[in-house]
Design a protein around this motif. Structure first.
Motif, short mmCIF file in Angstrom:
data_model
loop_
_atom_site.label_atom_id
_atom_site.label_comp_id
_atom_site.label_asym_id
_atom_site.label_seq_id
_atom_site.Cartn_x
_atom_site.Cartn_y
_atom_site.Cartn_z
N ASP A 38 0.75 -1.15 0.15
CA ASP A 38 0.05 -0.22 0.22
C ASP A 38 0.73 1.27 -0.03
O ASP A 38 2.17 1.41 0.21
N GLN A 39 0.38 2.42 -0.51
CA GLN A 39 1.03 3.69 -0.47
C GLN A 39 1.06 4.12 1.04
O GLN A 39 -0.07 4.26 1.53
N SER A 40 2.31 4.42 1.42
CA SER A 40 2.20 4.75 2.79
C SER A 40 3.58 5.66 3.12
O SER A 40 4.63 5.42 2.36
N ARG A 41 3.85 6.28 3.95
CA ARG A 41 5.07 6.84 4.53
C ARG A 41 5.89 5.75 5.38
O ARG A 41 5.20 4.96 6.15
N SER A 42 7.28 6.07 5.23
CA SER A 42 8.15 4.82 5.98
C SER A 42 8.28 5.28 7.28
O SER A 42 8.74 4.64 8.30
N HIS A 43 8.02 6.78 7.70
CA HIS A 43 8.08 7.39 9.21
C HIS A 43 7.51 6.42 10.00
O HIS A 43 8.08 6.22 11.06
N PRO A 44 6.21 6.11 10.13
CA PRO A 44 5.54 5.23 11.14
C PRO A 44 6.37 4.07 11.47
O PRO A 44 6.34 3.73 12.55
N ALA A 45 6.56 3.33 10.56
CA ALA A 45 7.17 1.94 10.84
C ALA A 45 8.62 2.26 11.42
O ALA A 45 9.02 1.62 12.25
N ARG A 46 9.36 3.28 10.79
CA ARG A 46 10.61 3.61 11.48
C ARG A 46 10.47 4.18 12.80
O ARG A 46 11.06 3.69 13.74
N GLU A 47 9.84 5.08 13.03
CA GLU A 47 9.76 5.72 14.34
C GLU A 47 9.07 4.69 15.25
O GLU A 47 9.60 4.84 16.56
N ASP A 48 8.21 3.95 15.07
CA ASP A 48 7.53 2.92 16.05
C ASP A 48 8.67 1.90 16.42
O ASP A 48 8.99 1.45 17.78
N THR A 49 9.39 1.66 15.52
CA THR A 49 10.72 0.77 15.91
C THR A 49 11.58 1.63 16.82
O THR A 49 12.25 0.65 17.89
N LEU A 50 12.07 2.53 16.53
CA LEU A 50 13.25 3.38 17.20
C LEU A 50 12.45 3.62 18.51
O LEU A 50 13.39 3.91 19.47
N THR A 51 11.19 4.17 18.64
CA THR A 51 10.80 4.36 20.10
C THR A 51 10.58 3.09 20.85
O THR A 51 11.23 2.97 22.16
N LEU A 52 10.60 1.98 20.48
CA LEU A 52 10.46 0.71 21.00
C LEU A 52 11.82 0.51 21.67
O LEU A 52 12.22 0.06 22.75
N MET A 53 12.86 0.74 20.46
CA MET A 53 14.30 0.34 21.01
C MET A 53 14.65 1.36 22.17
O MET A 53 15.66 1.23 23.19
N ASP A 54 14.40 2.71 21.92
CA ASP A 54 14.75 3.64 23.04
C ASP A 54 14.23 3.38 24.35
O ASP A 54 15.14 3.14 25.29
N HIS A 55 12.92 2.89 24.57
CA HIS A 55 12.54 2.19 25.98
C HIS A 55 13.39 1.21 26.41
O HIS A 55 13.74 1.20 27.47
#
Length: 218
Positions: free
Chosen positions: A78-95
């Motif tokens: 589907d057409q989407s931005r890569s930002h949500p997948a990237r930021e969800d991953t990095l937020t998880l790793m940050d915590h």
């Protein structure tokens, strides 16, 4: 083409191995569960059973990865931005990095926030997570994970750079092949699955490093 042939052969092998170990694992797990309910067992016996249960759980995880690698994957593009997948991953790793006190920090380099693409968001998130997990495991004494996004004409390049010990040319050559893990307890299937996902998206994935130099994955 040689790489694709090797991966196809290993995929068939992985499917056969996963099939062969599934039934014994189920039997062992069921037996351990039944034994744990025996009232006459002393604490030493129960400790051994807990150890067996933990090892069975680890083996089941390996079985899951083997099955995931060998089976045909379903994609929902589907057409989407890569930002949500990237930021969800990095937020998880940050915590996680904070909770485990790893001494690892994450540096973001995103000149734009609207990197539109045609992709399966969940699969791309899995790619990002695998790169992050490998980077973290390579920096046991702490370090910096840098995630960067840049535009290369009509395509986007996403890079993951860690400050670990680096890898030899021989390791780099086989990094996306199955069963090539350089980490204790690793299955060596994470980056092989990454390779499959990126190929299915019509993309390219590679790694650059030398011993003593940071590893960069794209």
């Amino acid at each position: 083409m040689r790489m694709q042939d090797r991966l196809a052969a290993v995929g068939r092998l992985a499917a056969a191995i996963a099939h062969e170990i599934r039934n014994p694992l189920t039997s062992i797990s069921g037996s351990v569960s039944m034994l744990s309910g025996v009232p006459e067992m002393n604490e030493d016996h129960r400790r051994l059973l807990r150890h067996c249960d933990a090892r069975v759980a680890a083996a089941e995880q390996h079985h899951y990865r083997l099955s995931a690698y060998s089976r045909t994957k379903q994609y929902h593009f589907d057409q989407s931005r890569s930002h949500p997948a990237r930021e969800d991953t990095l937020t998880l790793m940050d915590h996680r990095m904070t909770a485990e006190k790893t001494g690892i920090t994450i540096e973001r380099r995103f000149p734009v926030d609207h990197a539109w693409t045609i992709a399966d968001g969940d699969k791309i998130k899995q790619v990002f997570l695998e790169f992050c997990e490998n980077a973290v495991r390579a920096m046991k004494g702490g370090g910096v994970l840098t995630v960067a996004v840049e535009s290369l004409g009509e395509v986007w390049q996403v890079g993951f750079t860690d400050t670990g010990a680096g890898m030899s040319p021989q390791q780099i050559e086989k990094i996306f092949e199955p069963f090539q893990s350089n980490f204790e307890g690793g299955t060596g299937l994470g980056l092989a699955i990454v390779y499959q996902i990126v190929q299915a998206h019509g993309g390219k994935v590679w790694a650059r490093s030398k011993p003593g130099q940071e590893l960069r994955s794209y």
